[in-house]
Design an enzyme around this catalytic site. Structure first.
Site, short mmCIF file in Angstrom:
data_model
loop_
_atom_site.label_atom_id
_atom_site.label_comp_id
_atom_site.label_asym_id
_atom_site.label_seq_id
_atom_site.Cartn_x
_atom_site.Cartn_y
_atom_site.Cartn_z
CB THR A 183 132.85 -24.35 -5.57
OG1 THR A 183 131.67 -24.39 -6.38
CG2 THR A 183 132.65 -24.92 -4.52
N GLY A 217 123.33 -26.69 -7.63
CA GLY A 217 124.22 -27.07 -8.67
C GLY A 217 124.94 -28.29 -8.27
N GLY A 228 127.87 -25.96 -12.78
CA GLY A 228 127.64 -27.14 -12.19
C GLY A 228 126.82 -27.96 -13.05
#
Ligand code: GLY
Length: 318
Positions: free
Chosen positions: A180, A210, A234
């Site tokens: 991310t 996620g 996640g």
């Protein structure tokens, strides 16, 4: 236990006046505006965000515009264009955004749209809802003027085809978890916002979502207290409501650094084996104090303010 907070100087930062990071801001000198972002792609995101923040722009614009640059970069295999596909070859994107008024927007399982973060912002600003997923999110994006785009690059397709030969779902720590782009900013008005966006875990099951589009997991902002965001596996972040508990721990008086550490310890407590489970958290409070912490060695983040231009290794537990 490795807790050394290493300092890395990027060559990209050569010539800037990087200084030791102020984990504890001087209460007499407010440490704002400021932006912090995950991983090495956080450096370029921060550059764009900083251009907005230094001109007294909003934290919301800063985080959105910063992460858009990473979404558009085909070299990154964990965000936007060039993101690794799922096991069936589809690039599916998750993103969310949250502002200083507790307003938030999110998209999940979105395909063929280059900038999921901006679709998430449109969900926040143009609909009565918080989250749109899949085909509905795509239709909404098209109605809002976003163009259809092929996100699977030749490089990502070839890597997926190589992966198909074993078809083993075994994410590599700090590589496939290097995912991310999440960004938190405090603007010159003293308002906080955050954004995060990802193509998720490489070769995930088709339909898997996620933490990144889940408010309270991948991102949470409370303008009275602070903001937090996560990166990594996640599922572990969702199971422990990671970003929400970090903000609540800051509300109870913890520093951003201690709150990130406590949330990582919660993950370690709740999982039998974290030897291959990387999660990293960042937090930023109303005073502009910040911190980062991860389960395993290898999580990095970037910080930018008028006094600091740094790329750091986070502290870690194992
Ligand atoms: N942290 C991103 C994901 O698990 O999809």
């Amino acid at each position: 236990m490795g807790t050394r907070r290493d300092f890395l100087r990027l060559t990209a930062l050569a010539g800037t006046s990087a200084i030791a990071s102020p984990l504890i801001a001087n209460p007499k000198t407010e440490n704002k505006p400021i932006v912090i972002s995950t991983w090495d792609h956080g450096v370029v995101a921060n550059t764009v965000s900083w251009d907005i923040l230094k001109k007294n722009g909003t934290a919301l614009d800063a985080v959105e515009q910063g992460v858009r640059v990473v979404e558009a970069d085909p070299r990154g295999t964990t965000v936007g264009v060039g993101g690794s596909p799922d096991r069936d070859g589809y690039v599916t994107l998750d993103a969310c955004i949250m502002n200083h008024k507790n307003q938030c927007g999110s998209v999940a399982f979105l395909q063929n749209i280059e900038h999921p973060i901006s679709v998430a912002r449109k969900v926040m600003e143009e609909t009565p809802h918080v989250m749109l997923v899949g085909e509905g999110a795509y239709q909404f994006a098209r109605e809002q003027g976003f163009e259809r785009k092929e996100l699977l690059t030749e490089k990502s397709k070839e890597a997926w085809e190589r992966w198909l030969q074993s078809s083993e779902y075994k994410p590599v720590v700090n590589i496939e978890n290097h995912d991310t782009i999440a960004s938190l900013a405090l603007d010159s008005q003293g308002n906080l916002s955050g954004a995060c966006t990802t193509s998720g875990m490489a070769y995930k099951m088709h339909g898997r979502v996620g933490d990144s589009p889940i408010i309270g997991a991948g991102l949470f902002v409370d303008n009275e207290v602070g903001a937090a965001c996560g990166t990594g596996v996640g599922e572990a972040i969702i199971r422990t409501a990671g970003s929400a508990i970090i903000v609540e721990m800051m509300r109870a008086g913890m520093s951003p650094q201690d709150a990130c550490k406590a949330a990582i310890e919660r993950i370690i407590e709740k999982h039998d084996d974290v030897s291959n489970l990387q999660v990293g958290y960042l937090a930023l409070n109303k005073e502009g104090e910040y911190g980062g912490y991860s389960v395993l060695k290898g999580f990095t983040y970037a910080v930018r303010s008028s006094e600091v231009d740094e790329y750091l290794n986070s502290d870690y537990s194992l």
